[in-house]
Design an enzyme around this catalytic site. Structure first.
Site, mmCIF file in Angstrom:
data_model
loop_
_atom_site.group_PDB
_atom_site.id
_atom_site.type_symbol
_atom_site.label_atom_id
_atom_site.label_comp_id
_atom_site.label_asym_id
_atom_site.label_seq_id
_atom_site.Cartn_x
_atom_site.Cartn_y
_atom_site.Cartn_z
ATOM 1 N N TYR A 160 0.124 -1.340 0.406
ATOM 2 C CA TYR A 160 -0.247 -0.028 -0.183
ATOM 3 C C TYR A 160 0.902 1.390 -0.292
ATOM 4 O O TYR A 160 1.073 2.549 -0.470
ATOM 5 C CB TYR A 160 -0.753 -0.207 1.066
ATOM 6 C CG TYR A 160 -1.601 1.166 1.591
ATOM 7 C CD1 TYR A 160 -2.704 1.628 0.622
ATOM 8 C CD2 TYR A 160 -1.299 2.042 2.239
ATOM 9 C CE1 TYR A 160 -3.239 2.694 0.977
ATOM 10 C CE2 TYR A 160 -2.562 2.835 2.700
ATOM 11 C CZ TYR A 160 -3.623 3.503 1.551
ATOM 12 O OH TYR A 160 -4.317 5.031 1.800
HETATM 13 N N1 LIG Z 1 -9.636 6.697 5.100
HETATM 14 C C1 LIG Z 1 -8.831 6.909 5.792
HETATM 15 O O1 LIG Z 1 -8.445 6.916 6.980
HETATM 16 C C2 LIG Z 1 -7.799 6.675 4.131
HETATM 17 C C3 LIG Z 1 -6.016 7.722 5.534
HETATM 18 C C4 LIG Z 1 -5.505 7.436 4.322
HETATM 19 C C5 LIG Z 1 -5.678 7.413 2.463
HETATM 20 N N2 LIG Z 1 -6.727 6.849 2.664
HETATM 21 C C6 LIG Z 1 -7.451 6.388 0.500
HETATM 22 O O2 LIG Z 1 -8.584 7.564 0.950
HETATM 23 C C7 LIG Z 1 -9.005 6.581 -0.571
HETATM 24 C C8 LIG Z 1 -10.215 5.929 0.422
HETATM 25 O O3 LIG Z 1 -9.987 5.808 1.265
HETATM 26 P P1 LIG Z 1 -11.354 4.768 1.777
HETATM 27 O O4 LIG Z 1 -11.575 4.984 3.411
HETATM 28 O O5 LIG Z 1 -12.791 5.591 1.580
HETATM 29 O O6 LIG Z 1 -11.473 3.499 1.203
HETATM 30 P P2 LIG Z 1 -12.878 2.239 1.183
HETATM 31 O O7 LIG Z 1 -11.876 0.718 1.524
HETATM 32 O O8 LIG Z 1 -13.858 2.915 1.973
HETATM 33 O O9 LIG Z 1 -13.325 2.769 0.255
HETATM 34 C C9 LIG Z 1 -12.438 1.843 -1.289
HETATM 35 C C10 LIG Z 1 -13.632 1.840 -2.397
HETATM 36 O O10 LIG Z 1 -13.082 1.600 -3.870
HETATM 37 C C11 LIG Z 1 -13.318 0.749 -4.333
HETATM 38 N N3 LIG Z 1 -13.076 -0.459 -5.080
HETATM 39 C C12 LIG Z 1 -11.439 -1.501 -4.389
HETATM 40 N N4 LIG Z 1 -11.320 -1.574 -5.486
HETATM 41 C C13 LIG Z 1 -11.657 -1.398 -6.689
HETATM 42 C C14 LIG Z 1 -11.057 -1.151 -7.814
HETATM 43 N N5 LIG Z 1 -11.078 -2.536 -8.589
HETATM 44 N N6 LIG Z 1 -12.145 -1.466 -8.948
HETATM 45 C C15 LIG Z 1 -13.030 0.196 -8.554
HETATM 46 N N7 LIG Z 1 -13.697 0.488 -7.413
HETATM 47 C C16 LIG Z 1 -12.882 -0.888 -6.318
HETATM 48 C C17 LIG Z 1 -14.385 -0.117 -2.998
HETATM 49 O O11 LIG Z 1 -15.551 -0.810 -3.394
HETATM 50 C C18 LIG Z 1 -14.788 1.032 -2.671
HETATM 51 O O12 LIG Z 1 -16.384 1.663 -2.508
HETATM 52 C C19 LIG Z 1 -8.253 5.673 -0.677
HETATM 53 O O13 LIG Z 1 -7.223 5.556 -1.919
HETATM 54 C C20 LIG Z 1 -6.965 5.416 0.927
HETATM 55 O O14 LIG Z 1 -6.822 4.865 0.215
HETATM 56 C C21 LIG Z 1 -8.161 6.538 3.369
#
Ligand SMILES: NC(=O)c1ccc[n+]([C@@H]2O[C@H](COP(=O)([O-])OP(=O)(O)OC[C@H]3O[C@@H](n4cnc5c(N)ncnc54)[C@H](O)[C@@H]3O)[C@@H](O)[C@H]2O)c1
Length: 255
Positions: A158
């Site tokens: 990641y």
């Molecule tokens: N939540 C946090 O605190 C946090 C921290 C740092 C970075 N991020 C980044 O923010 C972004 C969103 O994070 P989140 O927590 O909302 O994630 P999440 O897991 O809640 O949502 C991710 C979404 O992407 C979709 N997805 C996954 N693989 C896919 C694919 N191959 N094709 C199409 N859709 C796909 C999933 O179905 C899901 O709806 C990500 O890039 C994550 O790495 C989040």
């Protein structure tokens, strides 16, 4: 002052939000709609779940079920916005899937999942979107993570994908500046449904995480993270490109 009297930052803009059915993605979609944008949600959740989501969000939103880790889907994803709304102004590469493991237990499948849905998907969608974004002088917002910047343990696939996305963003910001296309990143910390459930199961660990955030709480996807994404996507950020906007309550303060 009610909402109608305020400026709609994204009025007449058309956006694609990958992972728009998930935690932060859904917050971005709701905020973009409130700011006047038209939005195509791209996600892998099934068609019925996607249809139910958009049914509650009004006329200016569509759902496309597509796996972004398959490079051959990129042209169809970009075309879906042009077919539905006539143009593309904003690409938000938000979706990213990965599995955690120590380096010594990391498998090829874990690399494929993280690089496929993160680094390669971001790259292929950026490339497919470029011709449309040149026409509209559009913007791309990619997603970074403190896990990559800090090199958190158990997150090697990641962290590597996220730092590759930061590098791709800077290269594209340089290459595409002359085309009028801006490319930036948001690095969030957010209370998504997944993290909420984890926090309820492990309250002590959850409090420890919250304690590491100077502003004392995890961000709300819609009211804390999405406005930063909208800012970078909007004309308000017309002199900003190649930057990582830490939207994390002060967790990481870039020198
Ligand atoms: N939540 C946090 O605190 C946090 C921290 C740092 C970075 N991020 C980044 O923010 C972004 C969103 O994070 P989140 O927590 O909302 O994630 P999440 O897991 O809640 O949502 C991710 C979404 O992407 C979709 N997805 C996954 N693989 C896919 C694919 N191959 N094709 C199409 N859709 C796909 C999933 O179905 C899901 O709806 C990500 O890039 C994550 O790495 C989040």
């Amino acid at each position: 002052m009610n909402r109608k009297d305020t400026i709609m930052r994204l009025e007449n803009k058309v956006a694609i939000v990958t992972g728009g059915a998930g935690g932060i993605g859904q917050g971005i979609v709701r905020h973009f709609l409130a700011e006047g944008a038209k939005v195509v949600i791209v996600d892998i959740v099934d068609q019925q779940q996607g249809d139910e989501l958009v049914a509650g969000l009004g006329d200016a939103v569509r759902y496309l079920q597509s796996d972004i880790s398959r490079a051959e889907n990129a042209p169809t994803i970009i075309a879906s916005a042009v077919d539905a709304f006539g143009r593309l102004d904003i690409l938000v590469n938000n979706a990213h899937a990965s599995k955690q493991a120590p380096i010594l237990e990391t498998t090829q499948e874990m690399w494929d999942l993280s690089l496929g849905s993160g680094m390669y998907a971001t790259f292929h969608l950026m490339r497919a979107a470029h011709p449309e974004l040149v026409k509209t002088k559009g913007a791309i917002v990619n997603f970074a993570s403190g896990a990559g910047i800090k090199g958190l343990p158990n997150q090697v696939t990641y962290a590597a994908a996220k730092e590759a996305i930061r590098a791709i963003t800077r290269v594209a910001a340089n290459e595409w500046a002359a085309d009028g296309v801006r490319v930036n990143l948001v690095s969030p910390v957010a209370l998504t449904p997944g993290i909420k459930a984890w926090g309820e199961a492990f309250p002590a660990e959850f409090q420890e995480v919250v304690g590491g955030v100077p502003l004392g709480r995890l961000g709300d996807p819609e009211t804390d993270i999405a406005p930063a994404v909208a800012f970078l996507a909007s004309d308000d950020a017309k002199y900003i490109t190649g930057q990582t906007l830490m939207t994390d309550g002060g967790s990481i303060m870039m020198p």
